[in-house]
Motif scaffolding. Structure first.
Motif, mmCIF file in Angstrom:
data_model
loop_
_atom_site.group_PDB
_atom_site.id
_atom_site.type_symbol
_atom_site.label_atom_id
_atom_site.label_comp_id
_atom_site.label_asym_id
_atom_site.label_seq_id
_atom_site.Cartn_x
_atom_site.Cartn_y
_atom_site.Cartn_z
ATOM 1 N N ILE A 133 22.285 19.174 -8.741
ATOM 2 C CA ILE A 133 22.181 17.760 -8.440
ATOM 3 C C ILE A 133 23.414 17.055 -8.340
ATOM 4 C CG2 ILE A 133 20.848 15.802 -8.973
ATOM 5 C CD1 ILE A 133 19.014 17.918 -7.777
ATOM 6 N N TYR A 174 18.334 20.898 -10.932
ATOM 7 C CA TYR A 174 16.900 21.051 -11.392
ATOM 8 C C TYR A 174 16.482 22.327 -10.909
ATOM 9 C CZ TYR A 174 16.531 16.033 -13.104
ATOM 10 O OH TYR A 174 16.566 14.909 -13.825
ATOM 11 N N PRO A 186 23.547 7.618 -0.024
ATOM 12 C CA PRO A 186 22.326 7.942 0.456
ATOM 13 C C PRO A 186 21.523 8.223 -0.489
ATOM 14 C CG PRO A 186 24.033 9.155 1.855
ATOM 15 C CD PRO A 186 24.736 8.756 0.381
ATOM 16 N N SER A 187 20.262 7.822 -0.254
ATOM 17 C CA SER A 187 19.084 7.960 -1.199
ATOM 18 C C SER A 187 19.188 9.663 -1.524
ATOM 19 C CB SER A 187 17.696 7.780 -0.476
ATOM 20 O OG SER A 187 16.843 8.213 -1.114
ATOM 21 N N GLY A 188 19.036 9.976 -2.744
ATOM 22 C CA GLY A 188 18.770 11.220 -3.247
ATOM 23 C C GLY A 188 20.071 11.731 -3.682
ATOM 24 N N CYS A 189 20.978 11.026 -3.609
ATOM 25 C CA CYS A 189 22.745 11.526 -3.676
ATOM 26 C C CYS A 189 22.810 11.767 -5.236
ATOM 27 C CB CYS A 189 23.733 10.783 -3.056
ATOM 28 S SG CYS A 189 24.164 9.214 -3.731
ATOM 29 N N GLY A 190 22.206 11.264 -6.037
ATOM 30 C CA GLY A 190 22.356 11.486 -7.240
ATOM 31 C C GLY A 190 22.715 10.460 -8.322
ATOM 32 N N LYS A 191 22.724 9.042 -7.545
ATOM 33 C CA LYS A 191 23.093 7.953 -8.480
ATOM 34 C C LYS A 191 22.337 7.564 -9.735
ATOM 35 C CE LYS A 191 21.775 5.207 -4.646
ATOM 36 N NZ LYS A 191 21.385 6.302 -3.972
ATOM 37 N N THR A 192 21.071 7.555 -9.477
ATOM 38 C CA THR A 192 20.005 7.313 -10.661
ATOM 39 C C THR A 192 20.342 8.529 -11.767
ATOM 40 O OG1 THR A 192 18.480 6.085 -9.455
ATOM 41 C CG2 THR A 192 17.692 7.175 -11.509
ATOM 42 N N THR A 193 20.249 9.561 -11.494
ATOM 43 C CA THR A 193 20.856 10.801 -12.213
ATOM 44 C C THR A 193 22.198 10.527 -12.991
ATOM 45 O OG1 THR A 193 19.685 12.131 -10.538
ATOM 46 C CG2 THR A 193 20.794 13.127 -12.407
HETATM 47 N N1 ADP Z 1 12.941 15.461 -12.458
HETATM 48 C C1 ADP Z 1 13.494 16.033 -11.191
HETATM 49 N N2 ADP Z 1 13.330 17.194 -11.046
HETATM 50 C C2 ADP Z 1 13.561 17.889 -9.640
HETATM 51 N N3 ADP Z 1 14.481 17.196 -8.957
HETATM 52 C C3 ADP Z 1 14.866 15.809 -9.184
HETATM 53 C C4 ADP Z 1 14.418 15.271 -10.414
HETATM 54 N N4 ADP Z 1 14.721 13.945 -10.582
HETATM 55 C C5 ADP Z 1 15.895 13.862 -9.403
HETATM 56 N N5 ADP Z 1 15.556 14.962 -8.578
HETATM 57 C C6 ADP Z 1 16.247 15.093 -7.423
HETATM 58 O O1 ADP Z 1 17.553 14.923 -7.468
HETATM 59 C C7 ADP Z 1 18.350 14.294 -6.682
HETATM 60 C C8 ADP Z 1 19.007 13.161 -6.887
HETATM 61 O O2 ADP Z 1 18.094 12.063 -7.393
HETATM 62 P P1 ADP Z 1 18.474 10.505 -7.899
HETATM 63 O O3 ADP Z 1 19.457 10.622 -8.825
HETATM 64 O O4 ADP Z 1 17.150 9.949 -8.066
HETATM 65 O O5 ADP Z 1 18.926 9.854 -6.550
HETATM 66 P P2 ADP Z 1 19.488 8.483 -6.046
HETATM 67 O O6 ADP Z 1 19.180 7.676 -7.109
HETATM 68 O O7 ADP Z 1 20.762 8.567 -5.468
HETATM 69 O O8 ADP Z 1 18.476 8.258 -4.939
HETATM 70 C C9 ADP Z 1 17.339 14.032 -5.336
HETATM 71 O O9 ADP Z 1 17.293 15.074 -4.438
HETATM 72 C C10 ADP Z 1 15.865 14.049 -6.447
HETATM 73 O O10 ADP Z 1 15.005 14.600 -5.438
#
Ligand code: ADP
Ligand code: MG
Length: 372
Positions: free
Chosen positions: A16, A11, A35-42
């Motif tokens: 990411i 991003y 950990p939270s923010g590691c990129g799982k959802t992405t």
């Molecule tokens: N649309 C976006 N724009 C900028 N940064 C993003 C966006 N979506 C997610 N991020 C960042 O990408 C990283 C991974 O997010 P995410 O995949 O949601 O993590 P998780 O699900 O592991 O908690 C985080 O640091 C989050 O802040």
């Protein structure tokens, strides 16, 4: 089979996901943890193309998903998230059948799907209710069923149970594991809770800062955590801390119990569903009362309305904090031939079970050192 090849995403200037490479075989329960923010959802959203990678490709059954129509791709991949968002003006049945209706299944087929799915979670009588009439756990169940309705071979689940209370979460975990095995789905499940991952996963993918740290079965991860972070996450499960000989280090906490005023039939069904021949029985305050066996139900069940008269106090119990040795000796005694010991909290509620398997594991450890 799902293959990630050199998947990266940033991003702005912030990377990411950093060159993810992995393969998920069919029919596996895969938990993505970190950990939270590691990129799982992405990572997960790339599979149904809610997000696109900057570089790399994802293949499902050998086909690059980039070349597929997004909408038809998504119809073949179930998706469950924490805030399930059932449609408030649709009944449970209508909510479940959203995708089948989009796919133009006829009414009989839709009805059949609803009946079969509701039966699987024992909610047949809810077909005509509205979401507002359901508890949080029930709503989430319907969300799961909705994702399964068009029989997708792959189901993505992003922390689907994390907003539920611990009891309900445990029950839904058991149910989804059961459903996955029964229907032979490939499930990719995001979690930040190692207990959940150890309980559900065939394969755990551990991520940190956009990279994969370790891919392993729960047993292998416990045996050989790739680094300190994984070890930390494994926490109380990992080798060092299990050296303690207190009984709680060896017990499993996902235990099926049943209230004493429940019906004999419900009890038998629950046993069948979880493939067990005994259930623990509790009172209204969740105090442990004893056990009920399938043998007794078969023998006496027909004349009874509740399981209460069938409760026996024959199972050995231990307390949290007790030394495990006594229970182990008991379980290893071939003359007794017991398969478990019930572990109770101080207030007589159930803390967990120690089984023969826990003993075997611990014995192996003592004999071969770091085996787990
Ligand atoms: N649309 C976006 N724009 C900028 N940064 C993003 C966006 N979506 C997610 N991020 C960042 O990408 C990283 C991974 O997010 P995410 O995949 O949601 O993590 P998780 O699900 O592991 O908690 C985080 O640091 C989050 O802040
Ligand atoms: Mg997330």
């Amino acid at each position: 089979m799902i293959q990630f090849e050199h998947i990266s995403k940033s991003y702005g200037k912030t990377p990411i996901l950093k060159d993810l490479n992995f393969t998920i075989p069919d029919g596996q329960f895969v938990v993505l943890i970190g950990p939270s923010g590691c990129g799982k959802t992405t990572t997960m959203k790339m599979i149904n193309r809610l997000l696109e990678p900057d570089t790399g490709s994802i293949f499902i059954d050998g086909k690059d998903i980039q070349s597929e129509d997004k909408v038809s791709l998504r119809r073949h991949i179930g998706y469950v998230i924490q805030q399930i968002g059932l449609f408030p003006n649709m009944t449970v049945a209508q909510n479940i059948c959203v995708v089948p209706r989009l796919l133009k299944y006829d009414k009989d087929k839709c009805d059949e799907i609803v009946t079969d799915l509701l039966k699987m979670v024992k909610m047949e009588q809810y077909a005509d209710k509205y979401p507002s009439e359901l508890s949080g756990g029930q709503q989430q169940r319907i969300g799961v069923l909705r994702a399964l309705a068009a029989s997708p071979p792959i189901v993505l689940m992003d922390e689907p149970f994390s907003a539920l209370d611990p009891m309900t979460r445990e029950i839904l975990q058991d149910e989804i594991k059961n459903i996955q095995q029964k229907l032979n789905k490939t499930i990719i499940f995001v979690s930040h809770d190692m207990d959940e991952a150890l309980k559900l996963a065939d394969i755990i993918i551990f991520m940190s800062k956009g990279k994969i740290v370790q891919i392993a079965s729960p047993e292998d991860m416990l045996e050989n955590p790739a680094n300190e972070l994984v070890r930390d996450f494994l926490g109380k499960h990992s080798s060092e801390s299990q050296e303690s000989s207190a009984i709680e280090s060896f017990m499993r906490t996902s235990v099926q119990s049943m209230r004493k005023d429940r019906g004999v039939r419900e009890c038998a069904e629950r046993m069948a569903r979880y493939s067990v021949d005994t259930l623990l029985v509790i009172d209204e305050e969740k105090h442990y009362l004893g056990t009920v066996s399938i043998g007794d139900i078969r023998h006496w069940g027909k004349e009874l309305t509740s399981i209460e008269p069938l409760i026996r106090q024959t199972a050995r119990t231990a307390r949290i904090g007790d030394d495990a040795k006594e229970s182990f000796d008991y379980l290893l005694d071939s003359e007794v031939n017991a398969s478990y010991v019930v572990v109770l909290n101080e207030d007589d509620t159930i803390a967990g079970l120690v089984t023969k398997t826990s003993v075997a594991r611990s014995v192996a450890e003592t004999l071969w050192g770091d085996v787990k």
